[in-house]
Design an enzyme around this catalytic site. Structure first.
Site, short mmCIF file in Angstrom:
data_model
loop_
_atom_site.label_atom_id
_atom_site.label_comp_id
_atom_site.label_asym_id
_atom_site.label_seq_id
_atom_site.Cartn_x
_atom_site.Cartn_y
_atom_site.Cartn_z
N ASN B 90 5.43 9.36 3.95
CA ASN B 90 5.02 10.77 3.88
C ASN B 90 3.51 10.96 3.74
O ASN B 90 2.94 11.89 4.30
CB ASN B 90 5.71 11.46 2.70
CG ASN B 90 7.21 11.55 2.91
OD1 ASN B 90 7.67 12.14 3.87
ND2 ASN B 90 7.97 10.94 2.01
N SER B 115 -6.48 13.11 -4.48
CA SER B 115 -6.01 13.27 -5.87
C SER B 115 -6.85 12.49 -6.86
O SER B 115 -7.43 11.44 -6.53
CB SER B 115 -4.57 12.78 -5.95
OG SER B 115 -4.16 12.64 -7.30
N TYR B 152 1.16 6.27 -5.48
CA TYR B 152 0.76 7.58 -4.94
C TYR B 152 -0.76 7.64 -4.77
O TYR B 152 -1.28 8.06 -3.72
CB TYR B 152 1.25 8.67 -5.90
CG TYR B 152 0.65 10.03 -5.68
CD1 TYR B 152 1.12 10.87 -4.68
CD2 TYR B 152 -0.39 10.48 -6.50
CE1 TYR B 152 0.57 12.13 -4.50
CE2 TYR B 152 -0.93 11.74 -6.32
CZ TYR B 152 -0.47 12.56 -5.32
OH TYR B 152 -1.02 13.80 -5.14
#
Lengths: 264, 264
Positions: B90, B115, B152
């Site tokens: 993703n 992030s 992540y």
């Protein structure tokens, strides 16, 4: 007792350079996605030490790495122009597979074959061709942000970042070696860039042997011979790995023939 | 005429913060993998502007991006503890899909939601909790190497490196926004780290609006409000995007209640 080392991508050029020079000195396991002909195996290594599997096959990688102290991770699509789908799968996912297996199995160290292509776009048009010549002093030292010149380079940069994460989070020792231009016998012919980043076979084998022996945390080092003109510093490679290269592209003419001893 | 902007991940928190504040000012296309209820659509946007597709679906992304001047790319698995398989697909593959579509279609600019987790492991045990308090002056400014605190974060770091590549190689304008802790109305409650990297909804919307309007090449900027204590510098965000944040977590107590005006 010799240290046990898993070599992924053992049939490729880097793997063969390593095995040719230090094949007799370690307890090898070899992983490759193609079966390895006898000519590619060092003396004392037989088929029971060879694992034929894709590096993204987690179970196969775990079987191969079980009980090893060190992994030298070379497997991946080596083509600078490899398409995204291939480097995403073989290089990025494959490297995560190896690092995760290393942590799960308690492997001490992983040496990861990164590439000059992870920083290839520092070579801007404005810097060429002076960058490749001795009068120029532009140098990269491994502390710079990655700047890949192709999607293959992006995948190698991602592998480095994965290594940083697995070191920070799981205390795995990881050294990423940004390999220059590996050729046997003499530097790349009539190719100034390749000569400035030449890595001879014996220097390559010596460097990866040092990655088995030395103690380190997380490091990014350049893997090239001690060429007169280099725009990759090997100070960190010397300091971290106690790397002592033998070769120098300046001992050869531009066409790859050796200079006379009196000139060298 | 209003600029046409494709917003991927439009139904998520960042997307909704943006649409709530500047939803009336641009000609939006919205992409999300879930259908968007009417409550998530700004006035003037109807279902003909909504594309329901996975961001790795190249054809769907191209259809959505066709004719757009700017892409704000937020889509991805937002969970800091997301498993590798999900972020590989993703987040990493999804970002390549968007950047490649942008280049193929002649989109001018892409703003990418990176992030704080791309650099989360700079927050070592030795630095905590002083790092989060005003007497400490440790600061990251976007020039440091990535140091993710989870897979992540690795995926966001890889997205940044992809952005660098697509900028260098294809002259796409790319700004990577390392988003702090986005909450509505007040800073995260009783969470010093989150307060030091608070990003209010209106500052978030303003920042991404600036990414539509400003001119840039490739940039990594931090996306947080003008908090008294911050360990992410917003100097680059101000310089590159002309970002002028309104909010400051120091105007709230640790429990999230506003201080009296006389104190603020």
């Amino acid at each position: 007792m010799a240290r046990s080392v898993l070599l992924t991508g053992a049939g490729g050029r880097v793997g063969q350079a390593i095995l040719r020079h230090i094949g007799a000195d370690y307890d090898w396991r070899l992983l490759d996605r193609e079966p390895l002909p006898a000519a590619k195996l060092p003396d004392g290594v037989d088929n029971s030490d060879v694992y034929v599997a894709d590096v993204t096959n987690r179970e196969a990688v775990r079987n191969a790495a079980e009980g090893c102290e060190v992994i030298i991770h070379l497997a991946g699509d080596p083509r600078p122009n490899a398409p995204w789908e291939s480097v995403l799968h073989n290089n990025i996912d494959g490297t995560q597979s190896v690092l995760q297996a290393a942590v799960d199995l308690g492997v001490e160290k992983v040496a990861f074959a990164s590439s000059n292509h992870a920083v290839g776009n520092y070579e801007t048009e404005a810097k060429k061709p002076d960058l490749y010549r001795t009068h120029d002093d532009f140098t990269l030292d491994g502390t710079e942000l990655q700047r890949p010149s192709n999607l293959y380079g992006v995948s190698k940069a991602a592998g480095e970042t994965l290594g940083q994460y697995y070191h920070d989070e799981h205390d795995l020792s990881v050294v990423c070696v940004r390999i220059g231009n590996l050729t046997e016998g003499h530097p790349p012919r009539n190719y100034e860039r390749g000569q400035a980043m030449w890595l001879s076979y014996r220097d390559c084998a010596h460097l990866f042997e040092r990655s088995i022996i030395a103690d380190y945390g997380f490091e990014i080092v350049y893997g090239i011979s001690d060429n007169d003109r280099k725009y990759y510093s090997i100070e960190n490679t010397r300091r971290v790995l106690d790397y002592e290269p033998t070769d120098n592209s300046a001992e050869y003419h531009l066409d790859g023939t050796p200079k006379e001893e009196s000139e060298a």
